[in-house]
Design an enzyme around this catalytic site. Structure first.
Site, mmCIF file in Angstrom:
data_model
loop_
_atom_site.group_PDB
_atom_site.id
_atom_site.type_symbol
_atom_site.label_atom_id
_atom_site.label_comp_id
_atom_site.label_asym_id
_atom_site.label_seq_id
_atom_site.Cartn_x
_atom_site.Cartn_y
_atom_site.Cartn_z
ATOM 1 N N ARG A 49 -7.039 -6.968 -13.565
ATOM 2 C CA ARG A 49 -8.450 -6.363 -13.845
ATOM 3 C C ARG A 49 -8.651 -6.260 -15.209
ATOM 4 O O ARG A 49 -8.058 -5.426 -15.812
ATOM 5 C CB ARG A 49 -8.553 -5.359 -12.934
ATOM 6 C CG ARG A 49 -8.620 -5.468 -11.509
ATOM 7 C CD ARG A 49 -8.859 -4.376 -10.630
ATOM 8 N NE ARG A 49 -8.587 -4.687 -9.112
ATOM 9 C CZ ARG A 49 -8.695 -3.889 -8.189
ATOM 10 N NH1 ARG A 49 -9.127 -2.668 -8.599
ATOM 11 N NH2 ARG A 49 -8.648 -4.072 -6.735
ATOM 12 N N HIS A 71 -4.297 -5.660 5.049
ATOM 13 C CA HIS A 71 -5.621 -5.859 5.804
ATOM 14 C C HIS A 71 -5.292 -6.000 7.168
ATOM 15 O O HIS A 71 -4.549 -7.262 7.643
ATOM 16 C CB HIS A 71 -6.399 -6.966 5.382
ATOM 17 C CG HIS A 71 -6.725 -6.749 3.723
ATOM 18 N ND1 HIS A 71 -5.983 -6.997 2.714
ATOM 19 C CD2 HIS A 71 -7.874 -6.034 3.385
ATOM 20 C CE1 HIS A 71 -6.710 -6.820 1.460
ATOM 21 N NE2 HIS A 71 -7.738 -5.992 1.915
#
Length: 341
Positions: A49, A71
């Site tokens: 990022r 997830h």
């Protein structure tokens, strides 16, 4: 936004900033049945990022990092059990590090996506999971994400400073955006089990450590150099009394190293007192002083960092027994390391 982008063969590529989209593509690569759920994907892949330079701070805020990211794709009726499993996992992991933590249930904000009835049901399931978990929690009304309610976890270190690392969030929107679905039995087909209706799964975002780099920074500050034995990069220092004992000191270091421990030997020209002092400053968990007696007996004289009473004279222990006790301490993952008398 905040992505490292590049152009290759007139196409735009970017370094992966998060794992969520990739896991959604993995789920949606083929038809799924309700019998397969819950499906859990875990990923320690590297993320990038492009944070502003002013926001960077040591290991706590970096541009390249890894998360213990997971997830969970499940049905609405499975949310409660999956959340309880995530909370139990959280307690196990943080308990090993000796951290205490606080829980907050963050509910529907003013600006949200989805139906109110779905939000209400999800919040009720999270509340039930928290109540069954048994730890104290507080309601953080209106502070949920726009895509679903979440449980915020704040840990406290040895200095009572708070840090937010873990996250457990429900997400109704990513399944919709990626058009994820699974075959579910219709009400009339419950007995036969034939699946014909399509329904959207719910995604649970689960990260226990969060950013691994950030967790390492928190652990470093929490222990202030005094690492517990099972985490310590400086577990044992071997110190010979005289140069005549150098060979045996080397044998002790080699024996411990081959047994799987971080062991060093100080063969410098410093005095024995200064060698011991240097090892204490470096926060070695155990200091083994060896002389003629220890060489004859195949033993070590042990000073333990966490046992003040052993620092004056030490305890003489057979080398084999010492290695066995170190292994027991390592396996127990205890915060305080002491030898059995």
């Amino acid at each position: 936004e905040n992505m490292f982008s590049l152009s290759v063969d007139k196409e735009k590529f970017a370094l992966k900033p998060m794992n969520c989209p990739g896991h959604c593509l993995m789920f949606g690569q083929r038809d799924r049945s309700y019998r397969e759920l819950p499906i859990r994907f875990a990923d320690f892949g590297v993320l990038h990022r492009n944070e502003d330079s002013g926001a960077l701070s040591g290991l706590t805020r970096v541009r390249r990092f890894q998360q213990d990211d997971a997830h969970i794709f499940c049905r609405q009726d499975q949310v409660g059990d999956e959340m309880k499993g995530a909370l139990d996992f959280l307690q196990d992991v943080y308990g090993v590090f000796g951290f205490t933590f606080e829980l907050k249930l963050s509910t529907r904000p003013d600006k949200f996506l989805g139906e109110v009835a779905v939000w209400d049901r999800a919040e009720a399931q999270l509340e039930q999971a928290l109540n069954e978990f048994g730890n104290k929690w507080v309601l953080n009304k209106g502070d949920g994400a726009f895509y679903g309610p979440k449980i915020d976890i704040t840990i406290r270190d040895a200095l009572n400073r708070s840090h937010q690392c873990a996250t457990i969030q429900l997400d109704f929107q990513l399944p919709q955006r990626f058009k994820l679905q699974y075959r579910a039995p219709t009400a009339t087909d419950e007995e036969t089990g034939e699946a014909s209706d399509f329904q959207q799964p719910v995604i649970i975002h689960r990260a226990i450590l969060g950013s691994v780099e950030r967790m390492i920074a928190i652990l470093m500050e929490n222990f202030a150099g005094k690492w517990p034995f099972w985490l310590s990069p400086r577990q044992v220092m071997v110190i010979p009394v005289t140069t005549a004992i150098y060979d045996y000191a080397g044998q002790v270091q080699k024996t411990l190293h081959e047994a799987g421990f971080f062991a060093d030997v100080d063969l410098s020209g410093d005095s024995m007192v200064k060698k011991i002092r240097n090892a204490e400053i470096a926060q070695y968990n155990f200091i083994c002083v060896v002389g003629d007696k220890e060489m004859d007996e195949r033993s070590v004289n042990v000073r333990c960092r966490d046992d003040v009473g052993s620092k004056a004279r030490g305890n003489t222990v057979p080398l084999g027994a010492f290695s066995s006790q170190l292994q027991a301490i390592k396996d127990s993952k205890t915060m305080v390391s002491r030898l059995d008398n």
